[in-house]
Design an enzyme around this catalytic site. Structure first.
Site, PDB file in Angstrom:
ATOM      1  N   GLU A 168      43.185  39.864  52.904  1.00  0.00           N
ATOM      2  CA  GLU A 168      42.389  41.000  52.414  1.00  0.00           C
ATOM      3  C   GLU A 168      41.375  41.486  53.439  1.00  0.00           C
ATOM      4  O   GLU A 168      41.315  42.660  53.769  1.00  0.00           O
ATOM      5  CB  GLU A 168      41.662  40.625  51.120  1.00  0.00           C
ATOM      6  CG  GLU A 168      42.520  40.681  49.880  1.00  0.00           C
ATOM      7  CD  GLU A 168      41.691  40.474  48.620  1.00  0.00           C
ATOM      8  OE1 GLU A 168      40.630  41.112  48.495  1.00  0.00           O
ATOM      9  OE2 GLU A 168      42.110  39.668  47.766  1.00  0.00           O
ATOM     10  N   GLU A 206      42.392  39.458  41.093  1.00  0.00           N
ATOM     11  CA  GLU A 206      42.311  40.668  41.906  1.00  0.00           C
ATOM     12  C   GLU A 206      43.199  40.517  43.144  1.00  0.00           C
ATOM     13  O   GLU A 206      43.922  41.436  43.532  1.00  0.00           O
ATOM     14  CB  GLU A 206      40.862  40.922  42.315  1.00  0.00           C
ATOM     15  CG  GLU A 206      40.529  42.366  42.592  1.00  0.00           C
ATOM     16  CD  GLU A 206      40.447  43.211  41.339  1.00  0.00           C
ATOM     17  OE1 GLU A 206      40.606  44.438  41.457  1.00  0.00           O
ATOM     18  OE2 GLU A 206      40.240  42.661  40.246  1.00  0.00           O
ATOM     19  N   ARG A 224      34.115  33.127  44.662  1.00  0.00           N
ATOM     20  CA  ARG A 224      34.225  33.794  43.360  1.00  0.00           C
ATOM     21  C   ARG A 224      34.884  32.813  42.391  1.00  0.00           C
ATOM     22  O   ARG A 224      36.102  32.683  42.361  1.00  0.00           O
ATOM     23  CB  ARG A 224      35.020  35.095  43.472  1.00  0.00           C
ATOM     24  CG  ARG A 224      34.323  36.151  44.312  1.00  0.00           C
ATOM     25  CD  ARG A 224      35.044  37.489  44.271  1.00  0.00           C
ATOM     26  NE  ARG A 224      34.308  38.506  45.017  1.00  0.00           N
ATOM     27  CZ  ARG A 224      34.510  38.801  46.291  1.00  0.00           C
ATOM     28  NH1 ARG A 224      35.445  38.148  46.965  1.00  0.00           N
ATOM     29  NH2 ARG A 224      33.801  39.727  46.903  1.00  0.00           N
TER      30      ARG A 224
END
Length: 674
Positions: free
Chosen positions: A8, A85, A289
């Site tokens: 990412e 995500e 996260r």
């Protein structure tokens, strides 16, 4: 043979590339490459509720670059972040790049062992997790697109509603109202002060519980307190020396990291997450996260190995903590990738946050801190009323985990442990003592505290609202929109707009209720675990809104600019000739006002009567005089002077003004020549 690895963040490329070496090419998607449309299209189509994705502006160039990289690779590994995500981004990449049999890998720390282990065990994309992420995106979109315009129309100004945003605003508004409605209760106690021969001072406080009225929580009898304050002679009726252990806190989750960094380092939640992202990309910490307070087996062993080498004492067995209700626990708590790395980070702020994470994680596996706790009960007589005073003392005798992590102390409170500075002497039952002084303690109950900015995430998490990865964005959003404000001490206060939104939504929309949001998170978890399906959850929310939107008509929403004819809100509208303000009561009310710098202007006064009527329709003529707007900057406008029919637009007749100032009515076609 070349293997393309797509991650990412560009910040990970260099480190992962160095770990993998020759034969691998690492590229970044730079987050999402596709999203729902931004041109006003809902992008969610009932009855199937399939999502209409389009490349983002950045995503267009990223996809073009990745297509070239894919064409030159023999194999492709999708290594986006290890959460829902990230799973969704992996699917978007596979779909947009038309990858056949895409391979998915994940790692929770950017270390050689974690990366190589992931490379050795690729899997397919978990479509259940993708659908759970899509359901969250669809629900957020549906609430925002369907409720926000309805709110805005009623208020005559731009207002927004959000599935998590609105409960967050409600929390702050409700807390402020609790504070405003709070009634202070004044109550009383008594404190005796004793002085030993060596000059040591210690205190004992009256135990008021035996003297409370039935059902009462506090002693309200000031005269009784004054009577008790006259007591000086007491005898020890009970005495105990004990040791009390205090366990360390759990390693950080996302929300507790934001909270602690706010208190200790004065970082807001956005800065904390930015710094944690950098540390993760540098390979210094595990994935940041997470809502799991527990370490995995490898993490526990890594810390244990460091502790043994550093002479730190470990707890008898690895510590575990109970997760909050609704926690996904997709990956472990935040910890240093290697506990023997005492410092990490490229900036002072990164280094400070790393040190905080290191201390909390290492401390979590060490022995309890131990306190010597001394408690003495002292009996006395207050004019025939038997009373008892209690003295408590507490002394730290074994620092344990505090060797590496100082005790967490709330900025607005003391250490929270009674007796920490009260050196109670050793007493035998029956020992007499005479107090050197006494005082009546006048106490007042305190209202609930306002929520601090860095405490909003943990508060939402306790209610199982939203996910830790979204809390920083939610907090920033409601501040930016002016729904709440932050004071100099970091406390959040509701703004008038926030109160308006709260009152319009609560009691009318299910998503504004805390229990609804918690239930919905359970539904999303069930989709991720293939126990429920996307369409059932999304369709249910859509159908509920169909009914709920009708209830908005009964909401008492204060209009920013009320219509001077019917009282409903005026709203700014873009017409063919620019902006104007129209009544939201249209077509029943056709009132309009001119736009003046984004606000409703004053209605132009009707033209004065001229005494001349239009020969075409019979309505009065008005004389128009003035100077036109300049066609270009630096040029002058043209003066004009003519008569026009007040029946416009049905009658567009215009007449030149004669030398006598009267309309030239014999122009024939009713059109002014100039």
């Amino acid at each position: 043979m070349t293997t393309l690895v797509i991650v990412e963040s560009p910040g990970k490329v260099k480190k992962i590339g160095a770990v993998l070496g020759a034969g691998y090419r690492v590229e970044a998607s730079v987050g999402h490459v596709r999203d729902l449309p931004t041109d006003g299209d809902l992008g969610v189509a009932p009855p199937s509720f399939e999502l209409n994705y389009v490349p983002t502006e950045r995503g267009k160039s990223v996809l073009a670059k990745l297509k070239t990289a894919v064409a030159g690779a023999d194999d492709v590994l999708l290594a986006t972040d290890p959460d829902r995500e990230g799973e969704a981004i992996a699917w978007h990449l596979a779909d947009a790049l038309k990858l056949k049999n895409p391979k998915r890998i994940t790692f929770t720390a950017i270390t050689a062992e974690k990366i190589k282990a992931a490379i050795a065990a690729p899997r397919t994309i978990d479509m259940a997790r993708v659908r759970a992420q899509e359901a969250r995106r669809a629900l957020d979109r549906i609430v925002g697109f369907r409720v926000s315009p309805a709110l805005s129309d009623r208020a005559g100004q731009s207002l927004s509603a959000g599935r998590v945003q609105s409960p967050a605003v409600r929390l702050i508004v409700d807390r402020e109202r609790e504070i405003a409605a709070f009634k202070v209760t004044e109550h009383y106690g008594v404190e005796l002060t004793f002085k030993e021969q060596d000059g040591t001072l210690w205190k004992a406080e009256w135990d008021t519980k035996p003297h409370l009225a039935e059902g009462a929580e506090y002693l309200l009898d000031q005269s009784l307190a004054a009577q008790v304050a006259k007591v000086r002679d007491v005898k020890a009726s009970a005495f105990e020396d004990a040791e009390k252990g205090k366990a360390p806190a759990a390693p950080f989750t996302t929300s507790t990291l934001q909270q602690a960094a706010g208190r200790r380092l004065k970082f807001n939640e956005t800065k904390t997450m930015e710094l944690a992202q950098k540390l993760y990309e540098q390979g210094a910490i595990t994935y940041h996260r997470t809502d799991n307070p527990n370490l995995d087996a490898a993490g526990v062993e890594d810390i244990a190995a460091y502790a043994r080498g550093a002479g730190l004492r470990l707890a008898e067995k690895p510590r575990k903590w109970k997760s909050k209700d609704g926690a996904q626990e997709g990956h472990e708590a935040i910890r240093p990738a290697h506990a023997d790395q005492l410092d990490a980070g490229e900036t002072e702020a990164e280094k400070a946050l790393y040190r905080l994470i290191w201390q909390r994680a290492v401390a979590s596996q060490l022995t309890d801190a131990v306190y010597a706790v001394r408690t003495a009960s002292l009996a006395g007589d207050a004019d025939g009323t038997a009373v008892t005073f209690v003295a408590r003392g507490r002394t730290l005798i074994d620092r344990g985990w505090m060797e590496v992590y100082a005790e967490d102390v709330d900025d607005d409170k003391d250490d929270g442990e009674e007796g920490s500075n009260n050196p109670v002497p050793a007493l035998a039952i029956g020992d007499s003592r005479t107090a050197d002084g006494a005082r009546v303690l006048t106490k007042k109950t305190k209202p609930p505290s306002r929520i601090k900015r860095t405490d909003l995430g943990p508060t939402l998490e306790k209610l199982a609202i939203g996910r830790p990865s979204t809390y920083a964005a939610i907090t920033q959003n409601i501040l930016n929109r002016g729904y709440v404000t932050e004071d100099s001490k970091g406390y959040l206060h509701p703004a008038p707009l926030g109160e308006t939104i709260r009152d319009a939504l609560v009691g009318r929309f299910a998503f504004a209720e805390f229990d609804y949001t918690r239930k919905l998170e359970d539904d999303l978890d069930d989709i991720a675990e293939a126990k429920n399906d996307y369409r059932t959850v999304v369709a249910g929310a859509w159908e509920a809104l169909d009914t709920e939107l009708g209830a908005l008509d009964s909401a008492q929403i204060t209009a920013a600019y009320p219509c001077d004819q019917c009282g409903k809100a005026m709203r700014r509208v873009k017409g063919g000739n620019g902006f104007f303000w129209g009544c939201t009561g249209y077509p029943d009310c056709k009132n309009t006002l001119p736009d003046v710098k984004g606000k409703p202007g004053e209605r132009k006064a009707p033209p004065p009567p001229t005494g001349h009527d239009c020969p075409k329709c019979g309505k009065p003529l008005a004389r128009r005089q003035g100077v036109s707007k300049p066609p270009k900057k630096g040029m002058k406008g043209r003066p004009y002077d003519f008569y026009s029919c007040t029946g416009f637009p049905k009658c567009d007749a215009k007449f030149n003004t004669g030398a006598d100032g009267k309309p030239v009515l014999d122009a024939g076609d009713g059109k002014a020549s100039a």
